[in-house]
Each structure stands twice: as structure tokens, then as C-alpha cells.
Design a protein around this motif. Structure first.
Motif, PDB file in Angstrom:
ATOM      1  N   GLY A 152      25.244  49.330 -21.171  1.00 48.75           N
ATOM      2  CA  GLY A 152      26.117  49.559 -22.327  1.00 48.75           C
ATOM      3  C   GLY A 152      27.521  49.961 -21.892  1.00 48.75           C
ATOM      4  N   ARG A 153      27.590  50.885 -20.969  1.00 51.12           N
ATOM      5  CA  ARG A 153      28.901  51.317 -20.463  1.00 51.12           C
ATOM      6  C   ARG A 153      29.635  50.160 -19.788  1.00 51.12           C
ATOM      7  NH1 ARG A 153      26.732  56.960 -17.801  1.00 51.12           N
ATOM      8  NH2 ARG A 153      27.039  58.281 -19.641  1.00 51.12           N
ATOM      9  N   GLY A 154      28.903  49.438 -18.950  1.00 55.28           N
ATOM     10  CA  GLY A 154      29.511  48.312 -18.240  1.00 55.28           C
ATOM     11  C   GLY A 154      29.978  47.234 -19.199  1.00 55.28           C
ATOM     12  N   ALA A 155      29.234  47.050 -20.293  1.00 54.10           N
ATOM     13  CA  ALA A 155      29.579  45.996 -21.240  1.00 54.10           C
ATOM     14  C   ALA A 155      30.853  46.339 -22.013  1.00 54.10           C
ATOM     15  CB  ALA A 155      28.418  45.753 -22.204  1.00 54.10           C
ATOM     16  N   ILE A 156      31.060  47.620 -22.280  1.00 52.59           N
ATOM     17  CA  ILE A 156      32.308  48.029 -22.943  1.00 52.59           C
ATOM     18  C   ILE A 156      33.492  47.677 -22.038  1.00 52.59           C
ATOM     19  CG2 ILE A 156      33.660  50.028 -23.721  1.00 52.59           C
ATOM     20  CD1 ILE A 156      30.895  51.275 -24.568  1.00 52.59           C
ATOM     21  N   LYS A 157      33.313  47.920 -20.751  1.00 51.85           N
ATOM     22  CA  LYS A 157      34.356  47.571 -19.784  1.00 51.85           C
ATOM     23  C   LYS A 157      34.529  46.046 -19.690  1.00 51.85           C
ATOM     24  CE  LYS A 157      33.751  48.083 -15.325  1.00 51.85           C
ATOM     25  NZ  LYS A 157      33.301  48.842 -14.149  1.00 51.85           N
ATOM     26  N   ALA A 158      33.415  45.342 -19.614  1.00 51.28           N
ATOM     27  CA  ALA A 158      33.475  43.880 -19.505  1.00 51.28           C
ATOM     28  C   ALA A 158      34.166  43.270 -20.726  1.00 51.28           C
ATOM     29  CB  ALA A 158      32.064  43.302 -19.361  1.00 51.28           C
ATOM     30  N   HIS A 159      33.927  43.883 -21.880  1.00 47.85           N
ATOM     31  CA  HIS A 159      34.559  43.423 -23.113  1.00 47.85           C
ATOM     32  C   HIS A 159      36.080  43.492 -22.966  1.00 47.85           C
ATOM     33  CE1 HIS A 159      34.353  42.638 -27.468  1.00 47.85           C
ATOM     34  NE2 HIS A 159      35.472  43.313 -27.518  1.00 47.85           N
ATOM     35  N   ALA A 160      36.559  44.613 -22.443  1.00 49.85           N
ATOM     36  CA  ALA A 160      38.001  44.789 -22.247  1.00 49.85           C
ATOM     37  C   ALA A 160      38.547  43.800 -21.215  1.00 49.85           C
ATOM     38  CB  ALA A 160      38.288  46.225 -21.813  1.00 49.85           C
ATOM     39  N   LEU A 161      37.704  43.399 -20.275  1.00 43.01           N
ATOM     40  CA  LEU A 161      38.137  42.496 -19.206  1.00 43.01           C
ATOM     41  C   LEU A 161      37.904  41.024 -19.551  1.00 43.01           C
ATOM     42  CD1 LEU A 161      36.692  44.459 -16.122  1.00 43.01           C
ATOM     43  CD2 LEU A 161      39.117  44.249 -16.745  1.00 43.01           C
ATOM     44  N   GLY A 162      37.389  40.773 -20.753  1.00 42.61           N
ATOM     45  CA  GLY A 162      37.088  39.389 -21.145  1.00 42.61           C
ATOM     46  C   GLY A 162      35.954  38.775 -20.347  1.00 42.61           C
ATOM     47  N   ASP A 244      20.064  49.509  -8.648  1.00 44.54           N
ATOM     48  CA  ASP A 244      20.953  49.567  -7.482  1.00 44.54           C
ATOM     49  C   ASP A 244      21.931  48.386  -7.441  1.00 44.54           C
ATOM     50  OD1 ASP A 244      19.616  51.847  -6.806  1.00 44.54           O
ATOM     51  OD2 ASP A 244      18.424  50.949  -5.190  1.00 44.54           O
ATOM     52  N   ALA A 245      21.437  47.198  -7.755  1.00 43.65           N
ATOM     53  CA  ALA A 245      22.301  46.019  -7.690  1.00 43.65           C
ATOM     54  C   ALA A 245      23.425  46.087  -8.715  1.00 43.65           C
ATOM     55  CB  ALA A 245      21.471  44.748  -7.920  1.00 43.65           C
ATOM     56  N   THR A 246      23.191  46.810  -9.811  1.00 44.34           N
ATOM     57  CA  THR A 246      24.182  46.842 -10.886  1.00 44.34           C
ATOM     58  C   THR A 246      25.030  48.119 -10.855  1.00 44.34           C
ATOM     59  OG1 THR A 246      22.466  47.703 -12.367  1.00 44.34           O
ATOM     60  CG2 THR A 246      22.894  45.344 -12.440  1.00 44.34           C
ATOM     61  N   GLU A 247      24.802  48.942  -9.856  1.00 48.61           N
ATOM     62  CA  GLU A 247      25.531  50.209  -9.710  1.00 48.61           C
ATOM     63  C   GLU A 247      27.030  50.007  -9.407  1.00 48.61           C
ATOM     64  OE1 GLU A 247      23.898  54.099  -8.457  1.00 48.61           O
ATOM     65  OE2 GLU A 247      25.133  53.685 -10.222  1.00 48.61           O
ATOM     66  N   PRO A 248      27.421  49.080  -8.524  1.00 45.29           N
ATOM     67  CA  PRO A 248      28.846  48.927  -8.183  1.00 45.29           C
ATOM     68  C   PRO A 248      29.720  48.527  -9.367  1.00 45.29           C
ATOM     69  CG  PRO A 248      27.471  47.695  -6.640  1.00 45.29           C
ATOM     70  CD  PRO A 248      26.573  48.135  -7.760  1.00 45.29           C
ATOM     71  N   ASP A 249      30.993  48.754  -9.227  1.00 45.97           N
ATOM     72  CA  ASP A 249      31.979  48.299 -10.209  1.00 45.97           C
ATOM     73  C   ASP A 249      32.001  46.770 -10.211  1.00 45.97           C
ATOM     74  OD1 ASP A 249      34.148  47.759 -11.784  1.00 45.97           O
ATOM     75  OD2 ASP A 249      35.623  48.755 -10.488  1.00 45.97           O
ATOM     76  N   PHE A 250      31.819  46.176 -11.374  1.00 44.73           N
ATOM     77  CA  PHE A 250      31.729  44.709 -11.460  1.00 44.73           C
ATOM     78  C   PHE A 250      33.094  44.013 -11.494  1.00 44.73           C
ATOM     79  CE2 PHE A 250      27.246  43.848 -13.478  1.00 44.73           C
ATOM     80  CZ  PHE A 250      26.664  44.597 -12.484  1.00 44.73           C
ATOM     81  N   THR A 251      34.172  44.780 -11.600  1.00 41.87           N
ATOM     82  CA  THR A 251      35.496  44.145 -11.765  1.00 41.87           C
ATOM     83  C   THR A 251      35.755  43.049 -10.724  1.00 41.87           C
ATOM     84  OG1 THR A 251      36.257  46.251 -12.658  1.00 41.87           O
ATOM     85  CG2 THR A 251      37.941  44.610 -12.165  1.00 41.87           C
TER      86      THR A 251
END
Ligand code: PHE
Ligand code: CO
Length: 285
Positions: A152-162, A244-251
Motif C-alpha cells: 500500500g505504501r509503495g503503491a502510493i509512491k508508484a502512483h506519484a511516479l506514474g 525481502d524482494a520488495t523491501e528496496p526502494d523501487f524508484t
């Protein structure tokens, strides 16, 4: 409200709060609806011992919600003690950001309406049976529960990043249609499969689909089918691998993947860890 494809959504969105939640109004369910729930439950209950991951089976037995449409408040007491998650009642599908905000705050939106008897095998939008039966038990697993919040947190960020399209593929191939290695062989933890009368056996037993080892970037660039059984399933070793695989920053991952042509749902790549290569005869290349 309209869905992603523009069709009119089925739920009643006229009486909700700003965060799209409503009261479950459990007393308003008709006896015939509780009976339909029991039928849906009994079918899945008979399949789960052979196809669901042990974590799901164990919680299903403990929760014991086969007697009729469950009350969210009763489950919420148990869920709060287990992982501090809560189910919240909603009219149906939500806008992306609203949905992600709920997940980021450890709230899982559950649709209040139940399908009609004619829709026993197939529904176009998620109903209470899919949302509750498929998703609620997995939220009792501490590692999976944390993964859902991180998503959920990552998706809010991904939303902002398109980059929501890429992250939505991850949700699809894990939360909805994920497979997992177990001592008894490959099983499922995906809600879309666990609540399905047909796909639950198909995903494990059928020779048709590919079964490929979980690979984060590969998944985020793989399209999926929404109106047929999946052509490819991705297999995790355990929930720790997922977390673990999804822990890093996805940017940087989004940067890397942006502009690349996505893989077809049926693709098998040279770099894949192939558990099983699908043999679907009528499959397009
Ligand atoms: N770590 C991811 C990010 O920084 C967030 C995420 C966590 C995404 C878990 C998916 C699942 O974007
Ligand atoms: Co779902």
C-alpha cells in the motif's frame, strides 16, 4: 463510479463516507444469501486441503466462518489480535489511491454485496465471497500482513511516479494469483485462486499454464489476463522471499523498466526458473 474499463460499477456508492467505507449492515442479508454463502464456502472448503498453502488452511479452520455471511466486526477482533489489521466494508471497487491508503493503514476493503446464484462460478467484479474468503485468512499471517501494508505504501509512491501499472502486475501475480512451494508441493496463497471453484485445481494440476519462479522485475513487466485462467503463475519459496524482494526502494526499478515492451502473459524467458512449462495448445505466441 466506473471501473477501469469504464463500465458502471455494481455497488451502491450513494451512502459512503469520504474514505469510501460503509456499514456492513449484516442484518440486511437475506436467508437465501446466507445459503448461497454456505454453498460457495462448502465447495472451496473441499478443495482447499489439496490446493491452498498451509497458512491459509490453518486460519480457515480456526475462523470457522462457513455458517453464513460472516460479520466483519467478529473477524476484526481476531484480526486485531493476530496482526493488527482490520476489514472495512466498502460498496465495491475503489479508486486506486483510496484502496492503497487503506492498505497502507492496515485496513483491507471488503465488498459488502454477494453475487447472485447465477454467478456461482464467475463474477466480473470482486464480491464479498472473493474479498473475505480469499483475502481475510491471509491477513492473519504476520509476514504476509506486513507485505500488504508495504505494498500500500509503495503503491502510493508508484502512483506519484506514474508507475502503478507495473506495481499492479506485482499485486496480480502475488496477492491475487500467487503460488508457493510447500512440503506437500506447489500450493496457492492468491485470493483470486482461493475463491475460485475452477482455478484452484487448475493452477496446481493443469499442464496448460507456465509455473515460473518469482522474479520481481520480470513480474512487473509481464501483462496479465483478467477474463480467463492465468497463462503463467509465479512461485515464491516462502513469504520471507516476497517481503525481502520488495523491501528496496523501487524508484530505480521503475526507471529501468519504463519504456520497455512488456512480456506477453504466456511468455517463457531464457532467464526464467521454470517449474513447469505450459502446454496450452491453442495459446497465441
Ligand atoms: N519497497 C517498495 C518501494 O519502495 C514498496 C513495495 C513494498 C512495493 C512491497 C510492493 C510490495 O516502492
Ligand atoms: Co482480490
Amino acid at each position: 463510479m466506473t471501473g477501469e474499463t469504464g463500465h458502471k460499477l455494481r455497488g451502491d456508492y450513494s451512502r459512503m463516507r469520504p474514505d469510501y467505507t460503509v456499514d456492513q449492515e449484516w442484518d440486511a442479508y437475506a436467508p437465501a444469501q446466507h445459503e448461497l454463502w454456505r454453498r460457495l464456502y462448502r465447495r472451496q472448503e473441499s478443495l482447499v486441503p489439496k490446493y491452498a498453502c498451509p497458512e491459509f488452511i490453518e486460519v480457515l479452520e480456526r475462523l470457522d466462518f462457513g455458517a453464513g455471511i460472516p460479520r466483519f466486526d467478529v473477524t476484526n477482533e481476531k484480526l486485531a489480535r493476530a496482526t493488527n489489521w482490520q476489514l472495512v466494508a466498502v460498496p465495491g471497487l475503489l479508486p486506486d489511491l483510496t484502496f492503497f491508503e487503506h492498505l497502507a493503514n492496515r485496513r483491507f476493503p471488503v465488498t459488502v454485496w454477494l453475487r447472485e446464484p447465477e454467478e456461482f462460478d464467475y463474477i466480473v467484479e470482486p464480491d464479498i465471497f472473493h474479498d473475505f474468503f480469499g483475502h481475510a485468512p491471509m491477513l492473519f499471517n504476520p509476514v504476509f500482513a506486513d507485505y500488504m501494508q508495504a505494498y500500500g505504501r509503495g503503491a502510493i509512491k508508484a502512483h506519484a511516479l506514474g508507475a502503478i501499472e507495473m506495481l499492479a502486475r506485482l499485486y496480480w501475480y502475488t496477492v491475487e494469483f500467487g503460488l508457493i512451494e510447500t512440503p506437500k508441493g506447489i500450493r496457492t496463497y492468491g485470493a483470486g485462486i482461493l475463491s475460485s471453484g475452477g482455478e484452484i485445481a487448475y493452477c496446481v494440476d493443469s499442464p496448460n499454464p507456465n509455473r515460473i519462479g518469482f522474479d520481481l522485475l520480470r513480474i512487473m513487466q509481464t501483462r496479465y489476463k483478467i477474463d480467463t485462467f492465468q497463462e503463467t503463475y509465479f512461485v515464491i519459496r516462502d513469504f520471507g522471499q516476497l517481503f525481502d524482494a520488495t523491501e528496496p526502494d523501487f524508484t530505480p526499478y521503475y526507471e529501468q523498466l519504463r519504456g520497455r515492451e512488456p512480456h506477453a502473459p504466456s511468455a517463457v524467458l531464457a532467464t526464467d526458473k521454470v517449474y513447469h512449462r505450459g502446454v496450452a495448445p491453442q495459446r497465441a505466441a
